[in-house]
Write a protein that holds these residues in place. Sequence first.
Motif, short mmCIF file in Angstrom:
data_model
loop_
_atom_site.label_atom_id
_atom_site.label_comp_id
_atom_site.label_asym_id
_atom_site.label_seq_id
_atom_site.Cartn_x
_atom_site.Cartn_y
_atom_site.Cartn_z
N VAL A 1 5.63 -5.73 6.61
CA VAL A 1 6.83 -4.80 6.67
C VAL A 1 6.27 -3.25 6.83
O VAL A 1 5.23 -3.14 6.20
N MET A 2 6.84 -2.56 7.73
CA MET A 2 6.46 -1.20 7.79
C MET A 2 7.26 -0.65 6.67
O MET A 2 8.37 -0.59 6.76
N SER A 3 6.52 0.08 5.71
CA SER A 3 7.38 0.37 4.76
C SER A 3 7.94 1.80 5.14
O SER A 3 7.71 2.35 6.27
N LEU A 4 9.03 2.36 4.36
CA LEU A 4 9.62 3.51 4.61
C LEU A 4 8.33 4.65 4.70
O LEU A 4 8.77 5.79 5.22
N LEU A 5 7.42 4.48 3.75
CA LEU A 5 6.18 5.48 3.92
C LEU A 5 5.55 5.22 5.00
O LEU A 5 4.17 4.77 4.69
N HIS A 6 5.76 5.30 6.27
CA HIS A 6 5.01 5.09 7.41
C HIS A 6 5.36 6.32 8.11
O HIS A 6 6.65 6.68 8.25
N THR A 7 4.54 7.08 9.00
CA THR A 7 4.81 8.19 9.65
C THR A 7 5.75 7.71 10.68
O THR A 7 6.32 8.84 11.34
N MET B 1 0.07 5.44 6.89
CA MET B 1 0.75 4.44 7.41
C MET B 1 0.67 3.39 6.49
O MET B 1 -0.48 2.54 6.25
N ASN B 2 1.62 3.10 5.77
CA ASN B 2 1.62 1.68 4.78
C ASN B 2 2.71 0.76 5.31
O ASN B 2 3.55 0.92 5.59
N TYR B 3 2.03 -0.54 4.68
CA TYR B 3 2.59 -1.64 4.87
C TYR B 3 2.79 -2.46 3.71
O TYR B 3 2.06 -2.36 2.87
N LEU B 4 3.72 -3.49 3.74
CA LEU B 4 3.89 -4.58 2.73
C LEU B 4 3.58 -5.91 3.31
O LEU B 4 4.18 -6.01 4.24
N SER C 1 1.10 -1.16 -0.04
CA SER C 1 0.07 0.18 -0.04
C SER C 1 0.96 1.29 0.01
O SER C 1 1.96 1.18 0.54
N TYR C 2 0.23 2.13 -0.41
CA TYR C 2 1.11 3.55 -0.62
C TYR C 2 0.09 4.78 -0.47
O TYR C 2 0.78 6.01 -0.51
N SER C 3 -1.04 4.69 -0.44
CA SER C 3 -1.82 5.71 -0.36
C SER C 3 -2.24 6.28 0.91
O SER C 3 -3.08 7.41 1.08
N THR D 1 13.59 3.95 -4.13
CA THR D 1 12.77 3.00 -4.61
C THR D 1 11.35 3.40 -4.82
O THR D 1 10.93 4.48 -4.49
N ASN D 2 10.85 2.85 -6.30
CA ASN D 2 9.86 3.22 -6.64
C ASN D 2 8.46 2.48 -5.90
O ASN D 2 8.43 0.99 -5.99
N PHE D 3 7.84 2.91 -4.79
CA PHE D 3 7.12 1.85 -4.27
C PHE D 3 5.77 1.68 -4.85
O PHE D 3 5.01 0.89 -4.31
N TYR D 4 5.26 2.12 -5.98
CA TYR D 4 4.20 1.93 -6.82
C TYR D 4 4.41 0.28 -7.43
O TYR D 4 3.29 0.06 -7.75
N SER D 5 5.67 0.02 -7.80
CA SER D 5 5.87 -1.21 -8.50
C SER D 5 6.98 -1.94 -7.86
O SER D 5 7.78 -2.43 -8.71
N ILE D 6 6.89 -2.34 -6.74
CA ILE D 6 7.82 -3.15 -6.04
C ILE D 6 7.16 -4.71 -5.86
O ILE D 6 6.35 -4.88 -5.39
N GLN D 7 8.18 -5.41 -6.47
CA GLN D 7 7.56 -6.81 -6.59
C GLN D 7 8.79 -7.83 -5.86
O GLN D 7 8.15 -8.90 -5.37
N TYR D 8 9.92 -7.71 -5.99
CA TYR D 8 11.07 -8.67 -5.34
C TYR D 8 11.74 -7.74 -4.17
O TYR D 8 12.11 -6.54 -4.44
#
Lengths: 177, 283
Positions: free
Chosen positions: B165-171, B126-129, B121-123, B253-260
């Motif tokens: 995973v707590m994404s880098l895009l997390h406050t 608080m985003n997680y993978l 998620s990136y929207s 990192t392009n968080f929109y299209s991360i696969q591996y």
Amino acid sequence: MSPFFKYTIRFILFILFQVYILNNIPPLHRFITPYLYFLFILWLPFTISRTLLTMLSFVFGLTLDYFTGTPGLHAAPCVLIGYLRPFLINLLISQEGAELNYAEPSIKSMGWAPYALYVLVFTFIHHFYLVLIEWMQFGTFIYFLGKVAATTGISFLMIFITDLLFFRKQKFRTNTA
Amino acid sequence: MKNIFLFIRRYFNFLFFLVLQIVSLSFLVTYNKTQEAVYSNFANEITGRVNTQYNKVQYYFQLKETNRQLSDENARLRNMLAANFEGPDTSIAKGIDTLTRDTTGRIRKFIWLPAKVVGNSYSSAMNYLTLHRGGLQGVKKNMAVVGPEGVVGTVIDVSDNYSRVMSLLHTNSRVSSMLLKGKIAGSVEWDGTDPRFLTLRNIPRSIEIKKGDSVVTSTYSANFPSNIMVGTIYDFKPDGSTNSYLIRLRAATNFYSIQYVNLVENIQWEEQRKLEATPVKNQ
């Protein structure tokens, strides 16, 4: 189709649509996050008991939370609108007795203006509470106001599009037969 | 006593509502502390399984971008091979190299494990993978997550076959980073607005920086290996009345299209943490 089956399907569809479509839309603006999932709670039947309604809202919100990884964030606003729903429905349609004649809130059962008000109020309450919880963790006051306003607008628009696209057949039930 | 029961009966709905509110808010507050042991393992497995099914479809639409990322990474790594570096031999005296060589794995510090991203998620703020690799496959809490282009986040939840995973895009995310030029350490966080940009703080204003400078993970970072790409400087301004800059980074990192991604474990961290946890004896 039994009501239980219908609402279970609806539950799953709303969760999947929110998680895999709306949450995957690249953000248009930092204020805008499209939310539609809570329409499930607004579409529950009139005759559902208040305890069950509150409980169901909680389970529904929590299910979404486990997908987004934020337990409690969506459950709290869902419980709030689930709890407040009967009060507003009583205010809006107490005179007409529509809750006896139709199964669930819709444009047809409530009329355009009351239904629009019903959706708008709960969209606003939901987003106000949701963004308030988010705001307590970060952000400024402008962010809070802007996000509540923009997200409410977008959600309201989407709910009306959904209502027009998925016209729910409502049988008129009378007690005369 | 009778009155109490009457009261509860009369206000049952309101009390039930209050209880559910308190439960959900306490979930939110204590998340990652207590409830993970009971619920999160189970919930993680279920949502992970659904995510995997969805990813099977969605993955095809990003194959092109994923291929590009992986081949770029391969090219970068090949460029670092020792065979690419050769110059005229300028040494005069020959000495015997007495350095401990890592032939037995004794001084290995980081272990890398590959993983497939099945949920992302990136929207929100608080985003997680979700990764399709869990405790049974060697994932532990607090492992670093690095994508083909740079830092991605940190593991916060582990179930048997999945990890979150707590994404880098997390406050709440903080990554100890430094400017590649000059090795000045600061901390990278995300302000919750635009997924393309990160914020770097604590770089003193006496340092000269330029747009486009690279920012990498610092040597002080415990879970991340050093010199992993975080981002490049996009613009900067003085941070209020403090003595440091407020720097906006364009995320590597392009968080929109991360696969591996790769999970990185620091196997010497335990010892370091133990030492750092002992009280300082001031003499």
